[in-house]
Design a protein around this motif. Structure first.
Motif, PDB file in Angstrom:
ATOM      1  N   ILE A  39      -7.950   6.884   0.845  1.00 61.66           N
ATOM      2  CA  ILE A  39      -7.052   7.480  -0.151  1.00 61.66           C
ATOM      3  C   ILE A  39      -7.571   8.869  -0.562  1.00 61.66           C
TER       4      ILE A  39
ATOM      5  N   VAL B 122       0.837  -1.196   0.000  1.00 59.87           N
ATOM      6  CA  VAL B 122       0.000   0.000   0.000  1.00 59.87           C
ATOM      7  C   VAL B 122       0.877   1.254   0.000  1.00 59.87           C
TER       8      VAL B 122
ATOM      9  N   THR C  23       0.354  10.118  -2.874  1.00 61.36           N
ATOM     10  CA  THR C  23      -0.633  11.162  -2.582  1.00 61.36           C
ATOM     11  C   THR C  23       0.088  12.418  -2.096  1.00 61.36           C
TER      12      THR C  23
ATOM     13  N   LYS D 260      -5.683  12.406  -0.496  1.00 70.59           N
ATOM     14  CA  LYS D 260      -5.531  13.237  -1.692  1.00 70.59           C
ATOM     15  C   LYS D 260      -6.140  14.620  -1.499  1.00 70.59           C
TER      16      LYS D 260
ATOM     17  N   GLY E   8      -7.751  -0.307  -7.847  1.00 67.36           N
ATOM     18  CA  GLY E   8      -6.555   0.503  -8.051  1.00 67.36           C
ATOM     19  C   GLY E   8      -6.806   1.624  -9.050  1.00 67.36           C
TER      20      GLY E   8
ATOM     21  N   GLN F  98      -8.947   4.284  -7.307  1.00 64.88           N
ATOM     22  CA  GLN F  98      -8.201   5.173  -6.398  1.00 64.88           C
ATOM     23  C   GLN F  98      -7.328   6.141  -7.187  1.00 64.88           C
ATOM     24  N   ALA F  99      -6.829   5.694  -8.333  1.00 62.00           N
ATOM     25  CA  ALA F  99      -5.996   6.597  -9.132  1.00 62.00           C
ATOM     26  C   ALA F  99      -6.820   7.759  -9.684  1.00 62.00           C
TER      27      ALA F  99
ATOM     28  N   ILE G 261       0.943   3.593  -3.023  1.00 63.51           N
ATOM     29  CA  ILE G 261      -0.250   4.430  -3.223  1.00 63.51           C
ATOM     30  C   ILE G 261      -0.245   5.593  -2.238  1.00 63.51           C
TER      31      ILE G 261
ATOM     32  N   TYR H  81      -1.953   7.252  -9.798  1.00 64.16           N
ATOM     33  CA  TYR H  81      -0.882   6.282  -9.961  1.00 64.16           C
ATOM     34  C   TYR H  81      -1.389   4.894  -9.603  1.00 64.16           C
ATOM     35  N   LEU H  82      -1.221   3.989 -10.526  1.00 60.21           N
ATOM     36  CA  LEU H  82      -1.550   2.589 -10.253  1.00 60.21           C
ATOM     37  C   LEU H  82      -0.241   1.821 -10.223  1.00 60.21           C
TER      38      LEU H  82
ATOM     39  N   LEU I   2       0.307  -3.577  -6.728  1.00 62.11           N
ATOM     40  CA  LEU I   2      -0.727  -2.865  -6.009  1.00 62.11           C
ATOM     41  C   LEU I   2      -1.103  -3.627  -4.747  1.00 62.11           C
TER      42      LEU I   2
END
Ligand SMILES: Nc1ncnc2c1ncn2[C@@H]1O[C@H](COP(=O)(O)OP(=O)(O)O)[C@@H](O)[C@H]1O
Ligand SMILES: [Mg+2]
Lengths: 267, 299
Positions: free
Chosen positions: B101, A85, A92, B105, B146, B149-150, A88, B81-82, B86
């Motif tokens: 996420i 994770v 951010t 962000k 994934g 979320q990107a 990811i 971004y993937l 993952l």
């Protein structure tokens, strides 16, 4: 930081294994202390005095439960990388330092929750048995001032330690550290036990909450015949505050090192 | 959103030169990045995502210099971004994970988050699984989480690293179709070692080999590298000795070989129409030669 705090809290506090391990350890604790756990009297008297009883309850709780606390925290930071994770999260626009602090606070709070339930649960039982609600206030004070600073330091250690070694090894070392540095009597061997560097310390009850013990029963102050007595000043309010400050500062230092470590091993 | 890369190098601790002096310009739209395993694709993508610091060189994304802290944040705000490997938190539901996420962000308003996550779950066709824990998800479903979320912050730049690896054919096609649809006015940089993924999605392509850029241009131009170099040879004897065999099909009493080679690999070889894969193979065949030449020209 708030996001990480909330989600780390949520994920940890819902782990069934957390509650199971705490439950079993609590059972072991009650079995070990038997009568003392029922009476809240460790032979130093005061089992019927709200303040003394709550301090005794803290002393008993602090023998075994911190080991569970440290062990359950040991995988929290490193698992982001293990699970995959981290990529990811790192992509951010959230600051990494803020995320580390949020994760630390959230996961420590979650891991301390069963601990708090055990401690305050015992206080409630005592109040019902003795009919003296003042104990609730003393237990809250004792928890906040006498237990939480130690847990902050232990939490930082347990979150960061596994950056340097496998979590399993860390847990073994942590349990060893706990017994050596907090539980054994100061006279047994050179140890941090009963010093201002011990996470499990009586400086707050004796120094700040003005608990009085019969002569010779106090655990704070220099121990006759022990080494490192330099680190065992007599309990006064300022020494109690010093202990709180030291715990918080050590936690901050350990977290800064963890942040530095992740920054350096990035590539 | 345009990506301008110049002189980009990355040397890992231990001395692996994953990228060596890369110059690349990526325009808006779908862009394929081809390369075999170890070519440096993931390294490049991690640098673009702001996770990895380059050893040297400059990377500008939409005008922001990614090597400065401010530039990195600016890029990360508009980036999806993937990652190749993952990972997710297994005990969170898809919706919760996306919510976490989204918070990171910077989508601070709860109603906005809720709406956006609802929309994206539709886009990736996971609405009915939204409240299931991620530990029960298949590889393809996770990949779609994934992608969702990107897309959370409606990014201008999507960086997707080997999104189709390990998926069954149906999921693969579904995912790359989704990515193509997303391209539109975005830049989608798709890295893969599967030539077909690029053939089916992109007009432009770059090829990486051993940390160097060995081709940059239109997909048709890469295909054309194999022009008059693809041959069909049908024989019942041993396979053709020269060139690279792309495929071998049983054909009557013999075997029909498809071969990429500069000269006819056998007297009765028939010329064939090249595909992108042939072009890629032709490029790879030529590489050692080209490198040798450029080294001479430097000396
Ligand atoms: N963290 C790392 N540390 C050291 N070497 C690495 C690391 N990551 C990748 N490499 C090496 O860098 C090269 C490029 O890897 P990578 O960027 O993952 O290529 P690709 O994604 O095209 O397969 C490989 O030789 C790989 O072994
Ligand atoms: Mg890769």
């Amino acid at each position: 930081m708030i996001a990480a705090l909330c989600y780390e809290f949520r994920m940890q506090v819902r782990r069934p294994v957390l509650w199971v391990v705490y439950g079993l350890t609590l059972a072991a604790l009650i079995a070990t202390f038997g009568e003392s756990y029922t009476m809240l009297d460790l032979g130093r008297g005061g089992g019927h005095d709200p303040k003394a009883a709550m301090v005794t309850s803290a002393t008993i709780t602090m023998t075994l439960l911190p080991i569970v606390y440290g062990c359950m925290l040991a995988d929290r930071l490193v698992r982001d990388r293990r699970l995959g994770v981290a990529a990811i999260l790192d992509a951010t626009p959230s600051g990494r330092t803020g995320r580390l602090i949020g994760k630390y606070l959230g996961t420590c709070a979650a891991t301390a929750t069963p601990f708090a339930v055990a401690y305050f649960g015992r206080a409630v039982v005592w109040v019902i048995m003795e009919g003296r609600p003042a104990a609730l206030g003393w237990s809250a004070l004792m928890f906040l001032l006498g237990i939480v600073p130690g847990l902050l330091f232990l939490g930082a250690l347990s979150v960061a330690g596994p950056l340097l070694m496998p979590p399993l090894l860390f847990r073994v070392l942590f349990a060893g550290y706990w017994v050596w540095g907090n539980l054994i009597p100061a006279t047994m061997m050179p140890t941090l036990s009963h010093t201002v560097f011990a996470a499990d310390s009586d400086y707050v009850p004796y120094g700040l909450l003005r608990l009085r013990m019969p002569d010779g029963m106090s655990t704070t102050g220099p121990w006759p015949g022990a080494s490192l007595n330099l680190l065992r000043p007599v309990a006064t309010p300022s020494v109690a505050l010093l202990w709180i400050g030291l715990m918080v500062a050590l936690a901050a230092a350990v977290l800064s090192l963890a942040r530095l470590h992740t920054a350096l091993t990035e590539s | 959103m345009r990506i301008q890369i110049s002189g980009l190098s990355k040397t890992y601790k231990g001395g692996v030169h994953a990228l060596a002096g890369l110059d690349l310009d990526v325009p808006t739209g779908m862009y394929g990045l081809l390369g075999s395993n170890g070519a440096g694709k993931t390294t490049l993508m991690r640098i673009l995502a702001g996770i990895l610091k380059p050893t040297s060189g400059t990377v500008r994304v939409g005008g922001h210099d990614i090597t400065t802290p401010d530039g990195r944040l600016a890029v990360q705000r508009t980036l999806g971004y993937l990652p190749q490997d993952l990972g997710v938190y297994p005990d969170l539901t898809a919706r919760r994970f996306l919510d976490y996420i989204a918070l990171l962000k910077g989508l601070d308003s709860r109603p906005t988050r809720r709406r956006r996550i609802g929309e994206l779950l539709e886009v990736v066709a996971l609405t009915e699984h939204a409240d299931r824990r991620l530990k029960g998800f298949s590889g393809g479903m996770l990949r779609r989480v994934g992608v969702a979320q990107a897309l959370l912050a409606d990014p201008r730049l999507l960086v997707v690293d080997e999104p189709t690896t390990g998926l069954d054919p149906e999921e693969r096609i579904r995912l790359r179709t989704l990515l193509s649809q997303l391209a539109g006015d975005r830049t989608v940089l798709l890295s893969t070692h599967i030539v077909d993924d690029v053939a089916q999605t992109s007009r432009s392509v770059a090829v990486l080999a051993k940390g160097r850029l060995v081709f940059q241009g239109k997909v048709g131009e890469l295909t054309a590298l194999a022009g008059r170099r693809v041959w069909n040879v049908t024989t019942s004897g041993p396979p053709p000795a020269s060139g690279r065999i792309v495929s071998a099909l049983p054909d009557g009493a013999g075997t029909r070989y498809r071969v990429v080679a500069p000269e006819p690999p056998a007297p009765h070889a028939q010329p064939a129409e090249p595909t992108l894969e042939d072009g890629y193979l032709a490029l790879m065949e030529e590489l050692p030669l080209k490198r040798g030449q450029s080294r001479e020209s430097i000396a």
